[in-house]
Scaffold this motif. Sequence first.
Motif, PDB file in Angstrom:
ATOM      1  N   ASP A 158     -49.594  16.717  -7.137  1.00 60.63           N
ATOM      2  CA  ASP A 158     -50.114  16.773  -6.028  1.00 60.63           C
ATOM      3  C   ASP A 158     -51.626  17.856  -5.908  1.00 60.63           C
ATOM      4  O   ASP A 158     -52.112  17.766  -5.049  1.00 60.63           O
ATOM      5  CB  ASP A 158     -49.098  17.192  -4.953  1.00 60.63           C
ATOM      6  CG  ASP A 158     -48.393  15.949  -4.623  1.00 60.63           C
ATOM      7  OD1 ASP A 158     -48.808  14.760  -4.808  1.00 60.63           O
ATOM      8  OD2 ASP A 158     -47.103  16.273  -4.221  1.00 60.63           O
ATOM      9  N   MET A 441     -50.515   1.479  -3.612  1.00 56.08           N
ATOM     10  CA  MET A 441     -50.731   1.380  -2.157  1.00 56.08           C
ATOM     11  C   MET A 441     -49.399   2.073  -1.506  1.00 56.08           C
ATOM     12  O   MET A 441     -49.463   2.102  -0.268  1.00 56.08           O
ATOM     13  CB  MET A 441     -50.924  -0.109  -1.758  1.00 56.08           C
ATOM     14  CG  MET A 441     -52.270  -0.664  -2.269  1.00 56.08           C
ATOM     15  SD  MET A 441     -53.678   0.274  -1.582  1.00 56.08           S
ATOM     16  CE  MET A 441     -53.455  -0.087   0.110  1.00 56.08           C
ATOM     17  N   THR A 442     -48.315   2.304  -2.140  1.00 56.57           N
ATOM     18  CA  THR A 442     -47.294   2.873  -1.537  1.00 56.57           C
ATOM     19  C   THR A 442     -47.312   4.477  -1.369  1.00 56.57           C
ATOM     20  O   THR A 442     -46.504   4.896  -0.943  1.00 56.57           O
ATOM     21  CB  THR A 442     -46.034   2.487  -2.417  1.00 56.57           C
ATOM     22  OG1 THR A 442     -45.888   3.131  -3.665  1.00 56.57           O
ATOM     23  CG2 THR A 442     -45.823   0.892  -2.506  1.00 56.57           C
ATOM     24  N   VAL A 443     -48.337   4.872  -1.922  1.00 57.72           N
ATOM     25  CA  VAL A 443     -48.616   6.312  -2.116  1.00 57.72           C
ATOM     26  C   VAL A 443     -49.387   6.772  -1.081  1.00 57.72           C
ATOM     27  O   VAL A 443     -50.668   6.086  -0.992  1.00 57.72           O
ATOM     28  CB  VAL A 443     -49.024   6.859  -3.507  1.00 57.72           C
ATOM     29  CG1 VAL A 443     -49.371   8.315  -3.400  1.00 57.72           C
ATOM     30  CG2 VAL A 443     -48.052   6.272  -4.620  1.00 57.72           C
ATOM     31  N   ILE A 444     -49.120   7.708  -0.157  1.00 60.08           N
ATOM     32  CA  ILE A 444     -50.207   8.286   0.863  1.00 60.08           C
ATOM     33  C   ILE A 444     -50.881   9.594   0.420  1.00 60.08           C
ATOM     34  O   ILE A 444     -50.272  10.513  -0.325  1.00 60.08           O
ATOM     35  CB  ILE A 444     -49.450   8.603   2.133  1.00 60.08           C
ATOM     36  CG1 ILE A 444     -48.561   7.439   2.431  1.00 60.08           C
ATOM     37  CG2 ILE A 444     -50.329   9.219   3.158  1.00 60.08           C
ATOM     38  CD1 ILE A 444     -49.047   6.300   2.908  1.00 60.08           C
ATOM     39  N   SER A 445     -52.339   9.404   0.471  1.00 60.76           N
ATOM     40  CA  SER A 445     -52.958  10.366  -0.561  1.00 60.76           C
ATOM     41  C   SER A 445     -53.230  11.618   0.621  1.00 60.76           C
ATOM     42  O   SER A 445     -53.046  11.758   1.888  1.00 60.76           O
ATOM     43  CB  SER A 445     -54.671   9.730  -0.630  1.00 60.76           C
ATOM     44  OG  SER A 445     -55.016   9.546   0.447  1.00 60.76           O
ATOM     45  N   TRP A 447     -56.067  12.782   1.519  1.00 60.63           N
ATOM     46  CA  TRP A 447     -57.166  12.688   2.218  1.00 60.63           C
ATOM     47  C   TRP A 447     -56.630  11.885   3.672  1.00 60.63           C
ATOM     48  O   TRP A 447     -57.154  12.466   4.750  1.00 60.63           O
ATOM     49  CB  TRP A 447     -58.022  11.865   1.628  1.00 60.63           C
ATOM     50  CG  TRP A 447     -59.631  11.680   2.354  1.00 60.63           C
ATOM     51  CD1 TRP A 447     -60.470  12.200   2.180  1.00 60.63           C
ATOM     52  CD2 TRP A 447     -59.497  10.321   3.412  1.00 60.63           C
ATOM     53  NE1 TRP A 447     -61.612  11.469   3.301  1.00 60.63           N
ATOM     54  CE2 TRP A 447     -60.954  10.470   3.853  1.00 60.63           C
ATOM     55  CE3 TRP A 447     -58.994   9.404   4.026  1.00 60.63           C
ATOM     56  CZ2 TRP A 447     -61.621   9.851   4.961  1.00 60.63           C
ATOM     57  CZ3 TRP A 447     -59.474   8.896   5.019  1.00 60.63           C
ATOM     58  CH2 TRP A 447     -60.521   8.862   5.498  1.00 60.63           C
ATOM     59  N   GLU A 448     -55.664  11.149   3.623  1.00 57.91           N
ATOM     60  CA  GLU A 448     -55.105  10.527   4.648  1.00 57.91           C
ATOM     61  C   GLU A 448     -54.678  11.544   5.487  1.00 57.91           C
ATOM     62  O   GLU A 448     -54.515  11.315   6.676  1.00 57.91           O
ATOM     63  CB  GLU A 448     -54.312   9.375   4.211  1.00 57.91           C
ATOM     64  CG  GLU A 448     -55.030   8.209   3.574  1.00 57.91           C
ATOM     65  CD  GLU A 448     -53.999   7.215   2.801  1.00 57.91           C
ATOM     66  OE1 GLU A 448     -53.704   6.217   3.491  1.00 57.91           O
ATOM     67  OE2 GLU A 448     -53.723   7.368   1.622  1.00 57.91           O
ATOM     68  N   ARG A 449     -53.505  12.229   4.902  1.00 59.57           N
ATOM     69  CA  ARG A 449     -52.916  13.057   5.767  1.00 59.57           C
ATOM     70  C   ARG A 449     -53.692  14.267   6.329  1.00 59.57           C
ATOM     71  O   ARG A 449     -53.581  14.513   7.847  1.00 59.57           O
ATOM     72  CB  ARG A 449     -51.786  13.808   4.798  1.00 59.57           C
ATOM     73  CG  ARG A 449     -50.631  13.120   4.413  1.00 59.57           C
ATOM     74  CD  ARG A 449     -49.599  13.931   3.756  1.00 59.57           C
ATOM     75  NE  ARG A 449     -50.111  14.655   2.576  1.00 59.57           N
ATOM     76  CZ  ARG A 449     -49.704  13.689   1.329  1.00 59.57           C
ATOM     77  NH1 ARG A 449     -49.223  12.534   1.372  1.00 59.57           N
ATOM     78  NH2 ARG A 449     -50.160  14.396   0.302  1.00 59.57           N
ATOM     79  N   GLU A 450     -54.843  14.313   5.677  1.00 60.37           N
ATOM     80  CA  GLU A 450     -55.849  15.560   6.047  1.00 60.37           C
ATOM     81  C   GLU A 450     -56.669  15.130   7.441  1.00 60.37           C
ATOM     82  O   GLU A 450     -56.817  15.545   8.521  1.00 60.37           O
ATOM     83  CB  GLU A 450     -56.743  16.022   5.146  1.00 60.37           C
ATOM     84  CG  GLU A 450     -57.866  17.209   5.836  1.00 60.37           C
ATOM     85  CD  GLU A 450     -58.722  17.496   4.625  1.00 60.37           C
ATOM     86  OE1 GLU A 450     -59.649  18.450   4.862  1.00 60.37           O
ATOM     87  OE2 GLU A 450     -58.435  17.320   3.298  1.00 60.37           O
ATOM     88  N   LEU A 452     -56.367  11.736   8.816  1.00 63.34           N
ATOM     89  CA  LEU A 452     -55.810  10.742   9.890  1.00 63.34           C
ATOM     90  C   LEU A 452     -54.564  11.140  10.654  1.00 63.34           C
ATOM     91  O   LEU A 452     -54.345  10.695  11.758  1.00 63.34           O
ATOM     92  CB  LEU A 452     -55.405   9.598   9.035  1.00 63.34           C
ATOM     93  CG  LEU A 452     -56.497   8.950   8.203  1.00 63.34           C
ATOM     94  CD1 LEU A 452     -55.828   7.500   7.568  1.00 63.34           C
ATOM     95  CD2 LEU A 452     -57.761   8.543   9.202  1.00 63.34           C
ATOM     96  N   LEU A 453     -53.930  12.025  10.243  1.00 69.35           N
ATOM     97  CA  LEU A 453     -52.670  12.650  10.873  1.00 69.35           C
ATOM     98  C   LEU A 453     -52.772  13.007  11.995  1.00 69.35           C
ATOM     99  O   LEU A 453     -52.092  12.404  13.182  1.00 69.35           O
ATOM    100  CB  LEU A 453     -52.115  13.815  10.047  1.00 69.35           C
ATOM    101  CG  LEU A 453     -50.765  14.312  10.456  1.00 69.35           C
ATOM    102  CD1 LEU A 453     -49.639  13.096  10.237  1.00 69.35           C
ATOM    103  CD2 LEU A 453     -50.252  15.533   9.786  1.00 69.35           C
TER     104      LEU A 453
END
Length: 456
Positions: A158, A441-445, A447-450, A452-453
Amino acid sequence: MAIRENFTYTDMDLWLNEKHVTEIECLVPDLTGVARGKILPRGKFTQERGMRIPEAVLGMTVTGNCPVEDAGYDRAISTTDRDMILKADPTTITMVPWATDPTAQVIHDCYFSDGRLVDFAPRSVLRRVLKLYADKGWKPVVAPELEFYLTAKNSDPDLPLKPPIGRSGRAETSRQVYSIDAVNEFDPLFEDIYDYCDLMNLDVDTLIHEIGAGQMEINFLHGDPLGLADKVFFFKRTLREAALKHDMYATFMAKPMAGEPGSAMHVHQSVVDAKTGKNIFSAEDGSAAPIFKHYIGGLQRYMPSAMAIVAPYVNSYRRIVRHTAAPINIQWGMDNRTVGFRVPESGVQDRRVENRIIGADANPYLALAVTLACGYLGMTEQLEPTPMTVGSAYDLMVELPQGLPEALQLLRGEDKLRSVLGDRFIDVYSAIKDLEHQEFMTVISPWEREHLLLHV
């Protein structure tokens, strides 16, 4: 040239005795380029002259999973998990320099029980393409240039990778392209690498520092494609082991670090007449022969459809970005490093084209097979290339697939590549890459958490 040119089983036995080898690593390159196989005691290796492992070993994702309920995959690989027979290629026998006890390693070819080569094995695919050339009286010659990164050890996937600490006690923080001093920061490692490669007969040539922090490139002497693929396969293992010995990682990921250029495997390629040894890309008057342009035309026509093979992972497409020292299209040009296909300044006998699209993460057997297949189709179909690009190709349109799903769709739909590489190979390979993309595609990056969360 093979690692042990013209070696027979008798030669191999004598060589093993001379080296006092006690065990042998019996290797099979799978479709992702991972070394699979078994480790046998010396006596058992000589007595059995081969071994068996399941066919599915060839057909696994990089995470070790197999496609389920995929019609093309199931037609090629038995649902009963049957074995294939492995036979050592004596011309690939070499030592394992990092082993504690005298240990050899040898690459095996894969066979069905009826004696046929397993047609979707990487070495078999390359052999299939080379036979097409041989049937025409042609002999391809290649010279790979392999880029890689040295990084600090990273036990948490990570966390971003960082450049390693050199002998000065500092990590690189600025561009050090072609810097001799930057290479010397890692002298103890590179001395081991050259020693290992000499011991293994890998014929490595020039070492340079590339653009990225901790990014290097090793060049191989030109030669036979199968022999060079074996050497690249062995070199990847060797470099990773040597780096670990010096408390760092070596990686061939196409894009291991954000903000740094990606890593490629540039492949210089030419074709000679099998009887005369003359380069068929050059005419009698020393000019470029029409067949040279046809070869380039074939690369332009078919390489976009071959992208899933030379850019085989989701990470591979992070490298194919404008102004990042990687091509974004299928343009060609003279001594132009912004194009996909570069024609270096050269003499009559060494006229060649350099395919700059291939990633360092590609399976070397499959990458060489498909770039030669594209050129072969260009020559046999007499395809004409586009006009030569003068100036930066980065200013032109993107012409390559921008992701693995798009690349797989093009690969599946290209009948000419199917005919050259084999239906079963295309079906198995595509199924594996589909599954890898599904897994990704099952892994959340981060960037997405930073981003979009809390913002969407």
